[in-house]
Design a protein around this motif. Structure first.
Motif, PDB file in Angstrom:
ATOM      1  N   VAL A   1       8.892  -6.650 -16.007  1.00 32.98           N
ATOM      2  CA  VAL A   1       7.636  -5.951 -15.731  1.00 32.98           C
ATOM      3  C   VAL A   1       6.646  -6.983 -15.228  1.00 32.98           C
ATOM      4  O   VAL A   1       6.497  -8.052 -15.814  1.00 32.98           O
ATOM      5  N   ARG A   2       5.995  -6.650 -14.144  1.00 30.96           N
ATOM      6  CA  ARG A   2       4.966  -7.526 -13.596  1.00 30.96           C
ATOM      7  C   ARG A   2       3.714  -6.683 -13.356  1.00 30.96           C
ATOM      8  O   ARG A   2       3.779  -5.649 -12.692  1.00 30.96           O
ATOM      9  N   VAL A   3       2.591  -7.127 -13.890  1.00 31.76           N
ATOM     10  CA  VAL A   3       1.311  -6.449 -13.675  1.00 31.76           C
ATOM     11  C   VAL A   3       0.409  -7.405 -12.915  1.00 31.76           C
ATOM     12  O   VAL A   3       0.240  -8.562 -13.312  1.00 31.76           O
ATOM     13  N   VAL A   4      -0.149  -6.920 -11.826  1.00 31.09           N
ATOM     14  CA  VAL A   4      -1.030  -7.732 -10.996  1.00 31.09           C
ATOM     15  C   VAL A   4      -2.403  -7.050 -10.980  1.00 31.09           C
ATOM     16  O   VAL A   4      -2.635  -6.103 -10.224  1.00 31.09           O
ATOM     17  N   PRO A   5      -3.326  -7.514 -11.847  1.00 30.13           N
ATOM     18  CA  PRO A   5      -4.652  -6.903 -11.922  1.00 30.13           C
ATOM     19  C   PRO A   5      -5.606  -7.471 -10.878  1.00 30.13           C
ATOM     20  O   PRO A   5      -5.240  -8.352 -10.096  1.00 30.13           O
ATOM     21  N   ASP A   6      -6.819  -6.959 -10.872  1.00 34.22           N
ATOM     22  CA  ASP A   6      -7.912  -7.475 -10.041  1.00 34.22           C
ATOM     23  C   ASP A   6      -7.623  -7.423  -8.547  1.00 34.22           C
ATOM     24  O   ASP A   6      -8.107  -8.272  -7.790  1.00 34.22           O
ATOM     25  N   GLN A   7      -6.829  -6.448  -8.113  1.00 37.46           N
ATOM     26  CA  GLN A   7      -6.503  -6.339  -6.696  1.00 37.46           C
ATOM     27  C   GLN A   7      -7.635  -5.650  -5.939  1.00 37.46           C
ATOM     28  O   GLN A   7      -8.223  -4.685  -6.434  1.00 37.46           O
ATOM     29  N   MET A   8      -7.934  -6.148  -4.771  1.00 37.66           N
ATOM     30  CA  MET A   8      -8.895  -5.481  -3.897  1.00 37.66           C
ATOM     31  C   MET A   8      -8.133  -4.328  -3.244  1.00 37.66           C
ATOM     32  O   MET A   8      -7.248  -4.547  -2.426  1.00 37.66           O
ATOM     33  N   MET A   9      -8.452  -3.094  -3.671  1.00 40.18           N
ATOM     34  CA  MET A   9      -7.702  -1.934  -3.209  1.00 40.18           C
ATOM     35  C   MET A   9      -8.653  -0.796  -2.871  1.00 40.18           C
ATOM     36  O   MET A   9      -9.723  -0.667  -3.468  1.00 40.18           O
ATOM     37  N   TYR A  10      -8.192   0.038  -1.964  1.00 43.12           N
ATOM     38  CA  TYR A  10      -8.955   1.186  -1.492  1.00 43.12           C
ATOM     39  C   TYR A  10      -7.935   2.288  -1.214  1.00 43.12           C
ATOM     40  O   TYR A  10      -7.086   2.134  -0.335  1.00 43.12           O
ATOM     41  N   VAL A  11      -7.963   3.353  -1.985  1.00 41.10           N
ATOM     42  CA  VAL A  11      -6.977   4.424  -1.852  1.00 41.10           C
ATOM     43  C   VAL A  11      -7.701   5.744  -1.592  1.00 41.10           C
ATOM     44  O   VAL A  11      -8.646   6.086  -2.302  1.00 41.10           O
ATOM     45  N   GLY A  12      -7.247   6.463  -0.593  1.00 44.34           N
ATOM     46  CA  GLY A  12      -7.787   7.788  -0.316  1.00 44.34           C
ATOM     47  C   GLY A  12      -9.272   7.812  -0.019  1.00 44.34           C
ATOM     48  O   GLY A  12      -9.964   8.760  -0.379  1.00 44.34           O
ATOM     49  N   GLY A  13      -9.760   6.756   0.596  1.00 42.81           N
ATOM     50  CA  GLY A  13     -11.171   6.704   0.961  1.00 42.81           C
ATOM     51  C   GLY A  13     -12.098   6.359  -0.189  1.00 42.81           C
ATOM     52  O   GLY A  13     -13.302   6.593  -0.102  1.00 42.81           O
ATOM     53  N   SER A  14     -11.553   5.785  -1.256  1.00 36.05           N
ATOM     54  CA  SER A  14     -12.364   5.486  -2.436  1.00 36.05           C
ATOM     55  C   SER A  14     -11.914   4.180  -3.086  1.00 36.05           C
ATOM     56  O   SER A  14     -10.736   3.822  -3.045  1.00 36.05           O
ATOM     57  N   SER A  15     -12.848   3.501  -3.715  1.00 34.72           N
ATOM     58  CA  SER A  15     -12.520   2.288  -4.452  1.00 34.72           C
ATOM     59  C   SER A  15     -12.483   2.538  -5.964  1.00 34.72           C
ATOM     60  O   SER A  15     -12.487   1.600  -6.748  1.00 34.72           O
ATOM     61  N   GLU A  16     -12.440   3.814  -6.378  1.00 36.17           N
ATOM     62  CA  GLU A  16     -12.255   4.116  -7.803  1.00 36.17           C
ATOM     63  C   GLU A  16     -10.976   3.431  -8.276  1.00 36.17           C
ATOM     64  O   GLU A  16     -10.116   3.090  -7.454  1.00 36.17           O
ATOM     65  N   PRO A  17     -10.810   3.243  -9.593  1.00 38.61           N
ATOM     66  CA  PRO A  17      -9.592   2.583 -10.079  1.00 38.61           C
ATOM     67  C   PRO A  17      -8.339   3.169  -9.433  1.00 38.61           C
ATOM     68  O   PRO A  17      -8.163   4.384  -9.365  1.00 38.61           O
ATOM     69  N   CYS A  18      -7.484   2.257  -8.938  1.00 40.68           N
ATOM     70  CA  CYS A  18      -6.300   2.693  -8.208  1.00 40.68           C
ATOM     71  C   CYS A  18      -5.210   1.643  -8.343  1.00 40.68           C
ATOM     72  O   CYS A  18      -5.412   0.602  -8.951  1.00 40.68           O
ATOM     73  N   GLY A  19      -4.063   1.953  -7.765  1.00 39.00           N
ATOM     74  CA  GLY A  19      -2.960   1.024  -7.866  1.00 39.00           C
ATOM     75  C   GLY A  19      -1.865   1.304  -6.870  1.00 39.00           C
ATOM     76  O   GLY A  19      -1.948   2.220  -6.041  1.00 39.00           O
ATOM     77  N   SER A  20      -0.820   0.503  -6.971  1.00 41.75           N
ATOM     78  CA  SER A  20       0.387   0.638  -6.169  1.00 41.75           C
ATOM     79  C   SER A  20       1.535   0.196  -7.065  1.00 41.75           C
ATOM     80  O   SER A  20       1.460  -0.868  -7.683  1.00 41.75           O
ATOM     81  N   VAL A  21       2.575   1.014  -7.151  1.00 42.37           N
ATOM     82  CA  VAL A  21       3.661   0.764  -8.085  1.00 42.37           C
ATOM     83  C   VAL A  21       4.975   0.656  -7.329  1.00 42.37           C
ATOM     84  O   VAL A  21       5.218   1.399  -6.377  1.00 42.37           O
ATOM     85  N   GLN A  22       5.821  -0.269  -7.772  1.00 44.28           N
ATOM     86  CA  GLN A  22       7.158  -0.413  -7.205  1.00 44.28           C
ATOM     87  C   GLN A  22       8.164  -0.401  -8.347  1.00 44.28           C
ATOM     88  O   GLN A  22       7.954  -1.054  -9.372  1.00 44.28           O
ATOM     89  N   LEU A  23       9.234   0.356  -8.155  1.00 41.12           N
ATOM     90  CA  LEU A  23      10.332   0.358  -9.117  1.00 41.12           C
ATOM     91  C   LEU A  23      11.606   0.025  -8.369  1.00 41.12           C
ATOM     92  O   LEU A  23      11.988   0.726  -7.430  1.00 41.12           O
ATOM     93  N   MET A  24      12.226  -1.080  -8.762  1.00 45.06           N
ATOM     94  CA  MET A  24      13.496  -1.509  -8.168  1.00 45.06           C
ATOM     95  C   MET A  24      14.589  -1.339  -9.202  1.00 45.06           C
ATOM     96  O   MET A  24      14.399  -1.678 -10.373  1.00 45.06           O
ATOM     97  N   SER A  25      15.724  -0.814  -8.757  1.00 45.33           N
ATOM     98  CA  SER A  25      16.844  -0.572  -9.667  1.00 45.33           C
ATOM     99  C   SER A  25      18.143  -0.684  -8.899  1.00 45.33           C
ATOM    100  O   SER A  25      18.188  -0.416  -7.693  1.00 45.33           O
ATOM    101  N   ILE A  26      19.192  -1.061  -9.612  1.00 41.72           N
ATOM    102  CA  ILE A  26      20.524  -1.015  -9.013  1.00 41.72           C
ATOM    103  C   ILE A  26      21.045   0.398  -9.246  1.00 41.72           C
ATOM    104  O   ILE A  26      21.406   0.765 -10.360  1.00 41.72           O
ATOM    105  N   GLY A  27      21.025   1.199  -8.209  1.00 42.75           N
ATOM    106  CA  GLY A  27      21.556   2.554  -8.269  1.00 42.75           C
ATOM    107  C   GLY A  27      20.714   3.536  -9.059  1.00 42.75           C
ATOM    108  O   GLY A  27      19.680   3.202  -9.627  1.00 42.75           O
ATOM    109  N   ALA A  28      21.168   4.786  -9.043  1.00 38.81           N
ATOM    110  CA  ALA A  28      20.622   5.901  -9.820  1.00 38.81           C
ATOM    111  C   ALA A  28      19.169   6.243  -9.501  1.00 38.81           C
ATOM    112  O   ALA A  28      18.463   6.781 -10.334  1.00 38.81           O
ATOM    113  N   LEU A  29      18.722   5.920  -8.317  1.00 38.02           N
ATOM    114  CA  LEU A  29      17.425   6.401  -7.862  1.00 38.02           C
ATOM    115  C   LEU A  29      17.709   7.492  -6.831  1.00 38.02           C
ATOM    116  O   LEU A  29      18.848   7.800  -6.535  1.00 38.02           O
ATOM    117  N   GLY A  30      16.701   8.064  -6.287  1.00 37.52           N
ATOM    118  CA  GLY A  30      16.882   9.121  -5.287  1.00 37.52           C
ATOM    119  C   GLY A  30      16.581  10.472  -5.883  1.00 37.52           C
ATOM    120  O   GLY A  30      15.430  10.884  -5.934  1.00 37.52           O
TER     121      GLY A  30
END
Length: 114
Positions: A40-69
């Motif tokens: 697990v890696r958490v990267v806080p304090d990112q300068m981000m802008y989602v959907g035309g707003s700077s309200e709290p937001c994020g971007s998530v990635q999940l990597m796995s060997i198989g069984a996704l989809g």
């Protein structure tokens, strides 16, 4: 192998002290894998802008060997609920990107999973 990466605009001080171990257990249970294969890696304090707003937001990635989809819709719901309850970031304020990694594309302990 599971890698759960969470980029968030909220400051590090707003990340609960138990968030990393709770996230590790959560993602292991979600995927039905032993926790010793979870990163697990958490990267806080990112300068981000989602959907035309700077309200709290994020971007998530999940990597796995198989069984996704097919399970990604269910995973999205559960990950959304988890992050909203733990970090206070609304489900419509982050995207989740899934990466299904081939066994030979993941190295560990001096070898690969192939």
């Amino acid at each position: 192998m599971l890698t759960f990466i969470i980029f968030v605009s909220i400051p590090r001080d707003n990340i609960p002290s138990d968030f990393l171990p709770e996230s590790s257990k959560f993602i292991a249970n979600l995927r039905g894998k032993p926790e010793h294969y979870v990163t697990v890696r958490v990267v806080p304090d990112q300068m981000m802008y989602v959907g035309g707003s700077s309200e709290p937001c994020g971007s998530v990635q999940l990597m796995s060997i198989g069984a996704l989809g097919e399970k990604n819709k269910s995973h999205s719901s559960k990950i959304g609920d988890f992050l909203e309850s733990k970090l206070g970031i609304k489900k419509d304020r982050f995207y989740i990107t899934y990466f299904d990694i081939a066994r030979n594309d993941c190295g560990y302990n001096g070898t690969t999973f192939a």
